[in-house]
Design an enzyme around this catalytic site. Structure first.
Site, PDB file in Angstrom:
ATOM      1  N   GLN A   1      12.468 -36.327   0.646  1.00 27.54           N
ATOM      2  CA  GLN A   1      12.961 -36.632   1.996  1.00 27.54           C
ATOM      3  C   GLN A   1      13.669 -35.420   2.613  1.00 27.54           C
ATOM      4  O   GLN A   1      13.664 -35.252   3.832  1.00 27.54           O
ATOM      5  CB  GLN A   1      13.934 -37.824   1.970  1.00 27.54           C
ATOM      6  CG  GLN A   1      13.276 -39.165   1.724  1.00 27.54           C
ATOM      7  CD  GLN A   1      13.246 -39.530   0.254  1.00 27.54           C
ATOM      8  OE1 GLN A   1      13.207 -38.662  -0.614  1.00 27.54           O
ATOM      9  NE2 GLN A   1      13.263 -40.814  -0.049  1.00 27.54           N
TER      10      GLN A   1
ATOM     11  N   ASP B   1      23.882 -45.572   1.478  1.00 30.50           N
ATOM     12  CA  ASP B   1      23.116 -46.823   1.577  1.00 30.50           C
ATOM     13  C   ASP B   1      24.007 -48.041   1.427  1.00 30.50           C
ATOM     14  O   ASP B   1      23.663 -49.129   1.892  1.00 30.50           O
ATOM     15  CB  ASP B   1      22.010 -46.845   0.530  1.00 30.50           C
ATOM     16  CG  ASP B   1      20.915 -45.865   0.930  1.00 30.50           C
ATOM     17  OD1 ASP B   1      21.079 -44.668   0.640  1.00 30.50           O
ATOM     18  OD2 ASP B   1      19.950 -46.297   1.584  1.00 30.50           O
TER      19      ASP B   1
ATOM     20  N   LYS C   1      21.016 -41.529  -2.061  1.00 32.44           N
ATOM     21  CA  LYS C   1      19.809 -41.074  -2.763  1.00 32.44           C
ATOM     22  C   LYS C   1      20.131 -40.429  -4.109  1.00 32.44           C
ATOM     23  O   LYS C   1      21.103 -39.681  -4.224  1.00 32.44           O
ATOM     24  CB  LYS C   1      19.072 -40.098  -1.853  1.00 32.44           C
ATOM     25  CG  LYS C   1      17.816 -39.479  -2.400  1.00 32.44           C
ATOM     26  CD  LYS C   1      16.797 -40.485  -2.885  1.00 32.44           C
ATOM     27  CE  LYS C   1      16.433 -41.526  -1.846  1.00 32.44           C
ATOM     28  NZ  LYS C   1      15.649 -42.647  -2.401  1.00 32.44           N
TER      29      LYS C   1
END
Ligand code: MRU
Length: 355
Positions: free
Chosen positions: A206, A247, A258
């Site tokens: 990402q 998150d 992550k």
């Protein structure tokens, strides 16, 4: 600076009405090679888009889920509000199985369910329109929260500084503008020179595919590094601070992000580099006392053994593939949300910010 990306939108079929319509999102699995949009009003395709990371990043997942509920019920034949509420509950229950870690998903679904239940006595057509407007509000509020995070977070930067980031917490992960990247975009709008080191973020890249792409598009000076280079560039004295998204943030400030974020935080502590987490309050989960109870998604081992279609490991090898890790609050210098900058002790600071 170019106008921000419209990562996810609701597109009405006809101008002037909100329903019927469809979700339009940037298919992030195709970046950076192609800027391709997925348009759909199909609940299963929206579930799949979340599961397969066509749309990803905690706030964007929440928006997709809210719009997924709208798509699921917009052509409903429910004869009354109670029947429509049952359909909303079914769609929400299904979407909730897509990914477990980003609390924004459950936050957005709970908000849609609450609204549906509160409108149970209303005619189904009116309730459907209310749900659609609520999903649009979630999107717009997220965009506003990101802007506010940018305004607060810029106080942690200075003209000429260098920020290290991990994964993608930019416009692609939110309605627009991002969380961890918001102060960088704000600084850029003010004419500051801010440089970024972007971790590539194994295994799904990402950082390389998305963060490097969107920062370069915006004209920000970005340098891509392998994940293991993060400690080295800190040792070389090149990094002024780390900025990452989250998150899920537990009541004590422990923050899931992550996989690899924890290692970055340890390196930052070892080198005296401030480590900042930037996230909207929709990412707070104050029902969890600590990060120990945050559910961590495990991904398909093939994402590690067959990354992007190429076999890079011996057949049948054992794999452990958590998608996220939890950075303990003691390694976090500050948490920036739309209300301001929260400093330790995080428990009361997060409570205040969430109220
Ligand atoms: O698996 P992903 O790509 O959804 O993981 C995303 C992240 O870890 C982001 O850093 C996080 O969601 C914050 S997004 C503002």
């Amino acid at each position: 600076m170019k106008p921000p990306l419209r990562t996810i939108e609701w597109i009405p079929d006809r101008p002037g009405v909100v329903l019927p319509g469809r979700v339009r999102l940037i298919d992030q699995t195709k970046l950076p090679g192609k800027l391709v949009y997925l348009e759909t009003d199909d609940l299963h395709k929206i579930w799949t888009a979340i599961k397969t990371l066509q749309i990803r990043g905690a706030p964007a997942i929440g928006i997709a889920a809210a719009m997924g509920v709208v798509a699921a019920v917009q052509k409903s034949r429910a004869r009354n509000g109670a029947e429509l509420v049952a359909e909303v509950e079914r769609a929400a229950g299904y979407l909730a199985t897509s990914r477990p870690t980003a609390v924004n998903l459950f936050w957005a679904l709970a908000r849609m369910q609450r609204l549906a239940r509160a409108g149970r006595a209303r005619p189904p057509a009116e309730l459907r329109r209310r749900l659609a407007r609520a999903a649009l509000r979630i999107r717009d509020e997220d965009a506003a929260m990101c802007r506010a995070i940018g305004r607060h977070g810029i106080r942690l930067l200075r003209d000429g500084c260098t920020v290290l980031t991990h994964c993608n917490a930019g416009g692609l992960a939110t309605a627009e503008f991002g969380t961890a990247l918001a102060p960088i975009y704000t600084a850029r709008q003010r004419g500051w020179d801010v440089r970024v080191f972007a971790d590539e973020t194994r295994p799904l890249l990402q950082g390389a595919r998305l963060t490097a792409w969107e920062l370069a598009q915006a004209g920000v000076d970005v340098t891509l590094i392998c994940d293991h280079t993060a400690a080295q560039v800190m040792k070389e004295g090149r990094i002024d601070c780390v900025m990452v998204g989250a998150d899920r943030i537990a009541a004590n400030g422990d923050s899931a992000n992550k996989i690899g974020t924890y290692a970055v935080a340890l390196a930052a502590r070892a080198h005296g580099v401030p480590f900042y987490v930037l996230a909207p309050s929709s990412t707070f989960d104050l029902t969890l006392a600590s990060g120990a109870r945050i559910p961590i998604e495990e991904r398909d081992p093939r994402e590690i053994t067959h990354g992007f279609g190429r076999c890079t490991a011996p057949g049948g090898i054992k794999v452990y593939a958590p998608a996220f890790d939890v950075t303990p609050a003691r390694l976090i210098t500050a948490i920036v949300c739309e209300k301001g900058i929260c400093r330790p002790p995080f428990r009361p600071a997060l409570q205040r910010a969430a109220s």
